[in-house]
Write a protein that holds these residues in place. Structure first.
Motif, PDB file in Angstrom:
ATOM      1  N   ASP A  33     -20.567 -57.860  12.066  1.00 57.90           N
ATOM      2  CA  ASP A  33     -20.939 -56.549  11.768  1.00 57.90           C
ATOM      3  C   ASP A  33     -22.439 -56.293  11.321  1.00 57.90           C
ATOM      4  O   ASP A  33     -23.079 -55.265  11.743  1.00 57.90           O
ATOM      5  CB  ASP A  33     -19.982 -56.283  10.521  1.00 57.90           C
ATOM      6  CG  ASP A  33     -18.528 -55.976  10.762  1.00 57.90           C
ATOM      7  OD1 ASP A  33     -18.201 -55.456  12.038  1.00 57.90           O
ATOM      8  OD2 ASP A  33     -17.568 -56.464  10.220  1.00 57.90           O
TER       9      ASP A  33
ATOM     10  N   LYS B  37     -24.297 -56.045  14.643  1.00 55.52           N
ATOM     11  CA  LYS B  37     -24.096 -54.748  15.438  1.00 55.52           C
ATOM     12  C   LYS B  37     -24.728 -53.511  14.630  1.00 55.52           C
ATOM     13  O   LYS B  37     -25.427 -52.603  15.285  1.00 55.52           O
ATOM     14  CB  LYS B  37     -22.423 -54.505  15.448  1.00 55.52           C
ATOM     15  CG  LYS B  37     -21.979 -53.214  15.941  1.00 55.52           C
ATOM     16  CD  LYS B  37     -20.542 -52.929  15.857  1.00 55.52           C
ATOM     17  CE  LYS B  37     -19.940 -52.557  14.436  1.00 55.52           C
ATOM     18  NZ  LYS B  37     -18.770 -52.094  14.305  1.00 55.52           N
ATOM     19  N   ASN B  38     -24.546 -53.517  13.239  1.00 53.18           N
ATOM     20  CA  ASN B  38     -25.030 -52.528  12.411  1.00 53.18           C
ATOM     21  C   ASN B  38     -26.695 -52.675  12.839  1.00 53.18           C
ATOM     22  O   ASN B  38     -27.415 -51.413  12.783  1.00 53.18           O
ATOM     23  CB  ASN B  38     -24.836 -52.842  10.957  1.00 53.18           C
ATOM     24  CG  ASN B  38     -23.374 -52.327  10.728  1.00 53.18           C
ATOM     25  OD1 ASN B  38     -22.599 -51.627  11.604  1.00 53.18           O
ATOM     26  ND2 ASN B  38     -22.741 -52.875   9.569  1.00 53.18           N
TER      27      ASN B  38
ATOM     28  N   GLY C  25     -17.330 -54.666  19.984  1.00 54.50           N
ATOM     29  CA  GLY C  25     -16.534 -55.540  19.572  1.00 54.50           C
ATOM     30  C   GLY C  25     -16.089 -56.568  20.315  1.00 54.50           C
ATOM     31  O   GLY C  25     -15.182 -57.491  20.047  1.00 54.50           O
TER      32      GLY C  25
ATOM     33  N   MET D 274     -18.633 -58.157   4.421  1.00 57.50           N
ATOM     34  CA  MET D 274     -19.054 -57.768   5.903  1.00 57.50           C
ATOM     35  C   MET D 274     -19.388 -59.399   6.282  1.00 57.50           C
ATOM     36  O   MET D 274     -19.993 -60.176   5.667  1.00 57.50           O
ATOM     37  CB  MET D 274     -20.638 -57.107   5.956  1.00 57.50           C
ATOM     38  CG  MET D 274     -21.077 -57.050   7.042  1.00 57.50           C
ATOM     39  SD  MET D 274     -22.649 -55.981   7.079  1.00 57.50           S
ATOM     40  CE  MET D 274     -21.989 -54.463   6.521  1.00 57.50           C
TER      41      MET D 274
ATOM     42  N   ARG E 260     -18.194 -60.894  20.085  1.00 63.69           N
ATOM     43  CA  ARG E 260     -18.374 -60.935  18.677  1.00 63.69           C
ATOM     44  C   ARG E 260     -19.409 -61.984  18.284  1.00 63.69           C
ATOM     45  O   ARG E 260     -19.530 -62.452  17.106  1.00 63.69           O
ATOM     46  CB  ARG E 260     -16.874 -61.201  17.929  1.00 63.69           C
ATOM     47  CG  ARG E 260     -15.957 -60.051  17.968  1.00 63.69           C
ATOM     48  CD  ARG E 260     -14.899 -60.145  17.178  1.00 63.69           C
ATOM     49  NE  ARG E 260     -15.261 -60.341  15.934  1.00 63.69           N
ATOM     50  CZ  ARG E 260     -15.471 -59.381  14.774  1.00 63.69           C
ATOM     51  NH1 ARG E 260     -15.698 -58.106  15.199  1.00 63.69           N
ATOM     52  NH2 ARG E 260     -15.786 -59.576  13.705  1.00 63.69           N
TER      53      ARG E 260
END
Length: 80
Positions: free
Chosen positions: A5, A8-9, A42, A1, A45
């Motif tokens: 990511d 975002k998570n 996305g 990861m 980024r």
């Protein structure tokens, strides 16, 4: 990861915990909805630290709490 990511998570996780839609998160954070969508989908980024701080303010968490998760602690170095 990768870091993107993980960010975002974490935003998605906190939004779900607080029962916040993208629009409500944007409103509470004073961040344009398009910016929030760009981060989550996305297109953006590399959100800036000021934007992340504003999103944290809207979510009612500190930057320390945002990043203090096993997911962030286990990130590998991006540049090798």
């Amino acid at each position: 990861m990768d870091t993107y990511d993980a960010v975002k998570n974490r935003l998605l996780q906190l939004s779900l915990e607080k029962h916040m839609t993208i629009h409500r998160l944007a409103t509470e954070s004073a961040v344009p909805p398009s910016t929030v969508k760009n981060i989550l989908y996305g297109k953006s980024r590399n959100p800036g630290i000021v934007t992340l701080k504003m999103l944290c303010d809207g979510l009612g968490v500190s930057l320390t709490d945002f990043f203090d998760t096993p997911e962030f602690r286990s990130l590998e170095q991006e540049i090798r």
